[in-house]
Motif scaffolding. Structure first.
Motif, mmCIF file in Angstrom:
data_model
loop_
_atom_site.group_PDB
_atom_site.id
_atom_site.type_symbol
_atom_site.label_atom_id
_atom_site.label_comp_id
_atom_site.label_asym_id
_atom_site.label_seq_id
_atom_site.Cartn_x
_atom_site.Cartn_y
_atom_site.Cartn_z
ATOM 1 N N ALA A 28 -14.792 -5.953 21.669
ATOM 2 C CA ALA A 28 -14.869 -4.848 20.867
ATOM 3 C C ALA A 28 -13.512 -4.205 20.545
ATOM 4 O O ALA A 28 -13.349 -3.289 19.534
ATOM 5 C CB ALA A 28 -15.580 -3.711 21.673
ATOM 6 N N TRP A 29 -12.386 -4.704 21.107
ATOM 7 C CA TRP A 29 -11.091 -4.202 20.953
ATOM 8 C C TRP A 29 -10.231 -5.071 19.860
ATOM 9 O O TRP A 29 -8.883 -4.934 19.670
ATOM 10 C CB TRP A 29 -10.194 -3.888 22.250
ATOM 11 N N ASP A 74 -13.390 3.531 15.833
ATOM 12 C CA ASP A 74 -13.864 4.288 16.906
ATOM 13 C C ASP A 74 -13.652 5.674 16.778
ATOM 14 O O ASP A 74 -14.184 6.810 17.612
ATOM 15 C CB ASP A 74 -13.300 3.944 18.203
#
Length: 616
Positions: free
Chosen positions: A109-110, A75
């Motif tokens: 997503a993490w 990210d």
């Protein structure tokens, strides 16, 4: 209970847990309901489980202390960006975190890590095992993990899940505390004319091979709250990673099906929970002869006895049982890296020891229970948590090794230290930041070194300082004589390293008063005058005796001169037998006792509120 029987029980329990989690998801079950009286940004403690949810204030504090140097994942959101988020963003993150916690859900997503492979030193890179994987997770995911970690830690503290002998990654716990415990126990035994045999157990890929089903079974047996257990389940399951090299990343995503991922916030405490019961099994820490301490996956077993033959028998029995324990819980011991050491009388004094000591001193060899032909290495010097400990506790090898390390570090930064365009003050700051910590690491545990050993450290520091300030010889002598030592420190505007070490040691013992959650650490500051006076004469002086010696004036005189590092003592016997009113100039003319003005004026010891033992 047989291994297969235990495996069947674990499978039954885990199947039931997994079914319950799936049922909760189908029913969209939550821990509580957020409404006007119980808001998601600041949950009401009366309506929610204690120490589980976070708040906007807590989250702001967590973000404030993030490390700016940590790399980001895919990210590309750096910690510095999270630290400077506007309040309404952190408010939204608080709501997001608490809703995830309420649903016992870790965002998918993490869970994807960016893995960078670093080639190990001395390896050619032809084998995947030649690389060390570094996992980089999204920084915001680590912030969320910190919230979960706080809940896990508080439950463990309240219910004594992790024994006090596990020093790894606990609040206000450090490697120095673990080393202090070990060395102190050795000194107690040697002062009672007993030998100590120690076994250093090396686990092969410890974190990577943690058996999930066995881990969650242990959480159930330790009565972890269901909501916390289910939250940990969601956090561990479904984790993935992609390999990355510079700006490129693999298209294939690999799934993690076992183990605790390196680089995550929670892996250390979860591993400590997984092996916590071992530290009190097989009679360890339950009597006065067998001990076990750990720092994360660094496991140390030691036992004491007047006869080395008994020590060997006891250690072999414990090692065999530990191998069985790890085999049951699917962890593997690397016997090639396991080591033993026997702390025993000096060679010069061994003729006065009993027959068993004379006969078995060099024969304390343990063997692999599964392969009796494989013997563990028996050494006279071992490295434990960064400190090289020899059987005589004189630390010659440790100081020499640290000086070599510091020399390499200084040489690798020589363009910085010898740069003519960089001012002296900046170079000194770099020296204090990059070099001094190597020389002083864990100095509270090895403070009782000889004057000649300390002089090696002082000589190396002076070489570094001369390079930093660019001054070597005096113009008054037509550049034939070196600048005096005290003048050198005045030009560098830095206190001498032995005085700096004493300051670090005093701060270490002063800070222990604030460690309330571990009696093994906290109890070390309580005086034992009669015992410490005995150790002063025997030379087996435990680290905690520093407080007594300092209060009695054996460490430093009123003029700030460190007595302990100037008075010559026997090479193998570090007894402190000198008079505190001694005149150093008449005792040892080889070592200069003249201090710089900055050393003389360093009066931090006058803070008797902090250093309570110096009040009289």
């Amino acid at each position: 209970m047989g291994k297969q029987q235990l495996t069947n029980i674990i499978k039954h329990k885990i199947d039931a847990l997994e079914q319950g989690i799936q049922q909760d998801r189908l029913n969209n079950k939550t821990i509580c309901i957020f409404d006007d009286s119980n808001t998601a940004d600041n949950p009401n403690e009366d309506k929610t489980p204690s120490d589980y949810f976070t708040s906007h204030t807590k989250l702001r504090l967590t973000l404030k202390i993030l490390n700016n140097k940590k790399s980001s994942s895919f990210d590309n959101i750096a910690n510095i960006a999270l630290k400077n988020l506007p309040p309404h963003y952190t408010y939204n993150y608080t709501i997001l975190f608490n809703n995830c916690l309420n649903h016992m859900y870790f965002p998918t997503a993490w869970k994807i890590a960016k893995v960078i492979a670093i080639k190990k030193k001395g390896k050619d890179g032809s084998n995947p095992a030649d690389y060390r994987p570094i996992s980089l997770l999204a920084n915001i995911s680590k912030v969320f993990e910190t919230t979960i970690n706080n809940a896990i830690g508080k439950y463990c503290d309240k219910n004594n899940v992790i024994p006090e002998t596990q020093f790894g990654f606990g609040h206000q716990h450090s490697t120095t505390h673990a080393i202090t415990k070990f060395i102190s126990d050795i000194c107690w035994a040697r002062n009672a004319d007993e030998c100590v045999g120690a076994l250093f157990v090396d686990l092969e890929k410890a974190f990577d091979t943690v058996w999930w089903d066995g881990f969650f079974f242990k959480l159930i047996k330790k009565r972890f709250p269901q909501h916390l257990t289910k939250m940990i389940w969601s956090m561990l399951h479904g984790k993935k990673f992609r390999l990355a090299e510079k700006s490129y990343a693999s298209s294939e995503i690999f799934q993690i099906k076992n183990g605790l991922q390196q680089g995550t916030v929670n892996s250390p405490i979860l591993f400590s929970i997984f092996i916590s019961d071992l530290l009190n099994m097989y009679g360890l820490n339950n009597d006065t002869d067998k001990f076990a301490i750990a720092f994360a996956d660094d496991l140390l077993i030691y036992t004491k006895d007047s006869k080395p033959s008994n020590i060997k028998t006891q250690l072999q029995d414990i090692f065999t049982k530990i191998q069985g324990y790890f085999h049951t819980w699917r962890l593997k011991i690397n016997t090639d890296k396991c080591e033993t050491i026997l702390f025993r009388p000096y060679i010069s004094k061994i003729s006065n020891a009993n027959a068993d000591v004379r006969r078995h001193t060099k024969h304390v060899h343990l063997h692999d229970a599964h392969n009796p032909q494989t013997k563990l290495q028996n050494k006279n010097i071992v490295r434990y948590l960064g400190v090289h400990i020899d059987y005589r506790l004189n630390y010659y090898n440790h100081t020499n090794t640290q000086i070599e390390k510091a020399q390499k570090a200084f040489a690798s930064h020589k363009r910085l230290f010898y740069c003519k365009d960089l001012n002296t003050h900046t170079k000194i700051i770099c020296y204090k930041t990059l070099i001094r910590p190597i020389l002083t690491y864990a100095c509270a545990t090895w403070f009782n070194i000889s004057a000649s050993t300390m002089e090696k450290i002082r000589i190396f520091e002076r070489k570094c300082l001369r390079a930093c300030i660019g001054k070597y010889r005096t113009p008054e002598s037509n550049y034939t004589k070196l600048i005096s030592n005290h003048k050198l420190y005045e030009l560098a505007n830095i206190i001498r390293i032995d005085l700096h070490m004493l300051k670090l040691i005093r701060n270490h013992w002063a800070n222990i008063r604030s460690v309330k959650n571990n009696s093994l650490i906290n109890s070390s500051i309580y005086p034992n005058t009669q015992y410490h006076e005995k150790t002063r004469h025997t030379g087996y002086i435990p680290p905690e005796a520093f407080i007594h010696l300092d209060s009695e004036g054996y460490i430093q005189d009123k003029d700030n001169t460190p007595l302990i590092y100037h008075i010559t003592r026997k090479a193998d016997d570090k007894g402190i037998l000198y008079n505190t009113n001694i005149n150093l100039n008449t005792v040892n003319s080889r070592l200069s006792c003249k201090l710089s003005n900055i050393d003389k004026k360093d009066n931090y010891r006058h803070d008797t509120k902090k250093y309570w033992w110096l009040r009289h």
